[in-house]
Design a protein around this motif. Sequence first.
Motif, PDB file in Angstrom:
ATOM      1  N   UNK A 164       0.865  -1.179   0.000  1.00  0.00           N
ATOM      2  CA  UNK A 164       0.000   0.000   0.000  1.00  0.00           C
ATOM      3  C   UNK A 164       0.901   1.227   0.000  1.00  0.00           C
ATOM      4  N   UNK A 165       0.526   2.210  -0.781  1.00  0.00           N
ATOM      5  CA  UNK A 165       1.274   3.466  -0.848  1.00  0.00           C
ATOM      6  C   UNK A 165       0.316   4.608  -0.548  1.00  0.00           C
ATOM      7  N   UNK A 166       0.776   5.553   0.254  1.00  0.00           N
ATOM      8  CA  UNK A 166      -0.008   6.736   0.582  1.00  0.00           C
ATOM      9  C   UNK A 166       0.737   7.932   0.001  1.00  0.00           C
ATOM     10  N   UNK A 167       0.060   8.654  -0.861  1.00  0.00           N
ATOM     11  CA  UNK A 167       0.679   9.803  -1.521  1.00  0.00           C
ATOM     12  C   UNK A 167      -0.135  11.069  -1.275  1.00  0.00           C
ATOM     13  N   UNK A 168       0.552  12.194  -1.218  1.00  0.00           N
ATOM     14  CA  UNK A 168      -0.090  13.502  -1.140  1.00  0.00           C
ATOM     15  C   UNK A 168      -0.112  14.071  -2.547  1.00  0.00           C
ATOM     16  N   UNK A 169      -1.303  14.382  -3.044  1.00  0.00           N
ATOM     17  CA  UNK A 169      -1.454  14.912  -4.393  1.00  0.00           C
ATOM     18  C   UNK A 169      -1.909  16.367  -4.271  1.00  0.00           C
ATOM     19  N   UNK A 170      -1.027  17.308  -4.618  1.00  0.00           N
ATOM     20  CA  UNK A 170      -1.417  18.723  -4.533  1.00  0.00           C
ATOM     21  C   UNK A 170      -2.594  19.024  -5.460  1.00  0.00           C
ATOM     22  N   UNK A 171      -3.509  19.836  -4.982  1.00  0.00           N
ATOM     23  CA  UNK A 171      -4.680  20.231  -5.761  1.00  0.00           C
ATOM     24  C   UNK A 171      -5.067  21.626  -5.316  1.00  0.00           C
ATOM     25  N   UNK A 172      -5.314  22.538  -6.257  1.00  0.00           N
ATOM     26  CA  UNK A 172      -5.662  23.913  -5.877  1.00  0.00           C
ATOM     27  C   UNK A 172      -6.928  23.994  -5.019  1.00  0.00           C
ATOM     28  N   UNK A 173      -7.792  23.007  -5.110  1.00  0.00           N
ATOM     29  CA  UNK A 173      -9.026  23.007  -4.312  1.00  0.00           C
ATOM     30  C   UNK A 173      -8.826  22.338  -2.956  1.00  0.00           C
ATOM     31  N   UNK A 174      -7.615  21.908  -2.671  1.00  0.00           N
ATOM     32  CA  UNK A 174      -7.301  21.213  -1.421  1.00  0.00           C
ATOM     33  C   UNK A 174      -6.548  19.930  -1.737  1.00  0.00           C
ATOM     34  N   UNK A 175      -5.450  19.721  -1.053  1.00  0.00           N
ATOM     35  CA  UNK A 175      -4.639  18.530  -1.305  1.00  0.00           C
ATOM     36  C   UNK A 175      -5.477  17.265  -1.167  1.00  0.00           C
ATOM     37  N   UNK A 176      -5.100  16.252  -1.940  1.00  0.00           N
ATOM     38  CA  UNK A 176      -5.841  14.995  -1.983  1.00  0.00           C
ATOM     39  C   UNK A 176      -4.974  13.860  -1.448  1.00  0.00           C
ATOM     40  N   UNK A 177      -5.632  12.879  -0.874  1.00  0.00           N
ATOM     41  CA  UNK A 177      -4.960  11.677  -0.392  1.00  0.00           C
ATOM     42  C   UNK A 177      -5.137  10.609  -1.462  1.00  0.00           C
ATOM     43  N   UNK A 178      -4.034  10.060  -1.932  1.00  0.00           N
ATOM     44  CA  UNK A 178      -4.095   8.962  -2.908  1.00  0.00           C
ATOM     45  C   UNK A 178      -3.536   7.717  -2.247  1.00  0.00           C
ATOM     46  N   UNK A 179      -4.350   6.687  -2.206  1.00  0.00           N
ATOM     47  CA  UNK A 179      -3.939   5.424  -1.613  1.00  0.00           C
ATOM     48  C   UNK A 179      -3.978   4.363  -2.700  1.00  0.00           C
ATOM     49  N   UNK A 180      -2.849   3.711  -2.895  1.00  0.00           N
ATOM     50  CA  UNK A 180      -2.741   2.671  -3.917  1.00  0.00           C
ATOM     51  C   UNK A 180      -2.527   1.341  -3.211  1.00  0.00           C
ATOM     52  N   UNK A 181      -3.492   0.453  -3.353  1.00  0.00           N
ATOM     53  CA  UNK A 181      -3.369  -0.886  -2.774  1.00  0.00           C
ATOM     54  C   UNK A 181      -3.076  -1.853  -3.912  1.00  0.00           C
ATOM     55  N   UNK A 182      -2.111  -2.721  -3.694  1.00  0.00           N
ATOM     56  CA  UNK A 182      -1.717  -3.670  -4.722  1.00  0.00           C
ATOM     57  C   UNK A 182      -1.536  -5.040  -4.082  1.00  0.00           C
ATOM     58  N   UNK A 183      -2.433  -5.963  -4.416  1.00  0.00           N
ATOM     59  CA  UNK A 183      -2.360  -7.305  -3.857  1.00  0.00           C
ATOM     60  C   UNK A 183      -2.440  -8.351  -4.948  1.00  0.00           C
ATOM     61  N   UNK A 184      -1.762  -9.429  -4.731  1.00  0.00           N
ATOM     62  CA  UNK A 184      -1.788 -10.548  -5.675  1.00  0.00           C
ATOM     63  C   UNK A 184      -3.211 -11.111  -5.746  1.00  0.00           C
ATOM     64  N   UNK A 185      -3.657 -11.451  -6.959  1.00  0.00           N
ATOM     65  CA  UNK A 185      -4.963 -12.084  -7.102  1.00  0.00           C
ATOM     66  C   UNK A 185      -4.823 -13.559  -6.774  1.00  0.00           C
ATOM     67  N   UNK A 186      -5.717 -14.040  -5.944  1.00  0.00           N
ATOM     68  CA  UNK A 186      -5.717 -15.438  -5.529  1.00  0.00           C
ATOM     69  C   UNK A 186      -7.035 -16.073  -5.957  1.00  0.00           C
ATOM     70  N   UNK A 187      -7.036 -16.872  -7.021  1.00  0.00           N
ATOM     71  CA  UNK A 187      -8.282 -17.506  -7.459  1.00  0.00           C
ATOM     72  C   UNK A 187      -8.703 -18.593  -6.476  1.00  0.00           C
ATOM     73  N   UNK A 188     -10.002 -18.740  -6.341  1.00  0.00           N
ATOM     74  CA  UNK A 188     -10.494 -19.844  -5.514  1.00  0.00           C
ATOM     75  C   UNK A 188     -10.209 -21.151  -6.209  1.00  0.00           C
ATOM     76  N   UNK A 189      -9.763 -22.115  -5.450  1.00  0.00           N
ATOM     77  CA  UNK A 189      -9.408 -23.437  -5.942  1.00  0.00           C
ATOM     78  C   UNK A 189     -10.672 -24.275  -6.181  1.00  0.00           C
ATOM     79  N   UNK A 190     -10.659 -25.014  -7.254  1.00  0.00           N
ATOM     80  CA  UNK A 190     -11.748 -25.956  -7.520  1.00  0.00           C
ATOM     81  C   UNK A 190     -11.203 -27.352  -7.267  1.00  0.00           C
ATOM     82  N   UNK A 191     -12.006 -28.214  -6.672  1.00  0.00           N
ATOM     83  CA  UNK A 191     -11.575 -29.592  -6.411  1.00  0.00           C
ATOM     84  C   UNK A 191     -12.709 -30.551  -6.572  1.00  0.00           C
TER      85      UNK A 191
END
Length: 147
Positions: A120-147
């Motif tokens: 997860x990354x937390x970034x400050x994004x400047x914006x003239x209307x007020x700074x913004x919080x940008x959160x980037x979540x990156x997780x591996x996709x885990x498919x459900x197993x079939x059996x």
Amino acid sequence: MPISEITEKLLAAKKDKGITFEELEKTIGRDETWIASVIYRQASADMDEATKLVTALGLPESTAEELTIPPLKGSLEPQIPTDPLIYRFYEIMQVYGMPIKAVVHEKFGDGIMSAIDFSVEVEKVPDPKGDRVQIIMCGKFLPYKKW
């Protein structure tokens, strides 16, 4: 949220030193959010990382060993959080959770996003209307197993 004694020590030392998570990132070589998760005892560090952290905070090296112990994860009480920032994440999942789930399933199939193989990354994004919080979540996709 109850805070552990070690977390209180680490946060007090961080405050006393006037050091930011971003500065700790440069010192330790790990992402600032991951470092915060170690401090809040939601992740464990190896001895080298823990030693760098306590040294940067001016704490005794003996403090490092506790940070290498795998923690009991999940610090929120099993109720709706009351801290406004944390509550917003709860609100986001209440409003957008099902839509996000639908889009993930459409793009990947039936499965989940890992919270173990995850960043997860937390970034400050400047914006003239007020700074913004940008959160980037990156997780591996885990498919459900079939059996």
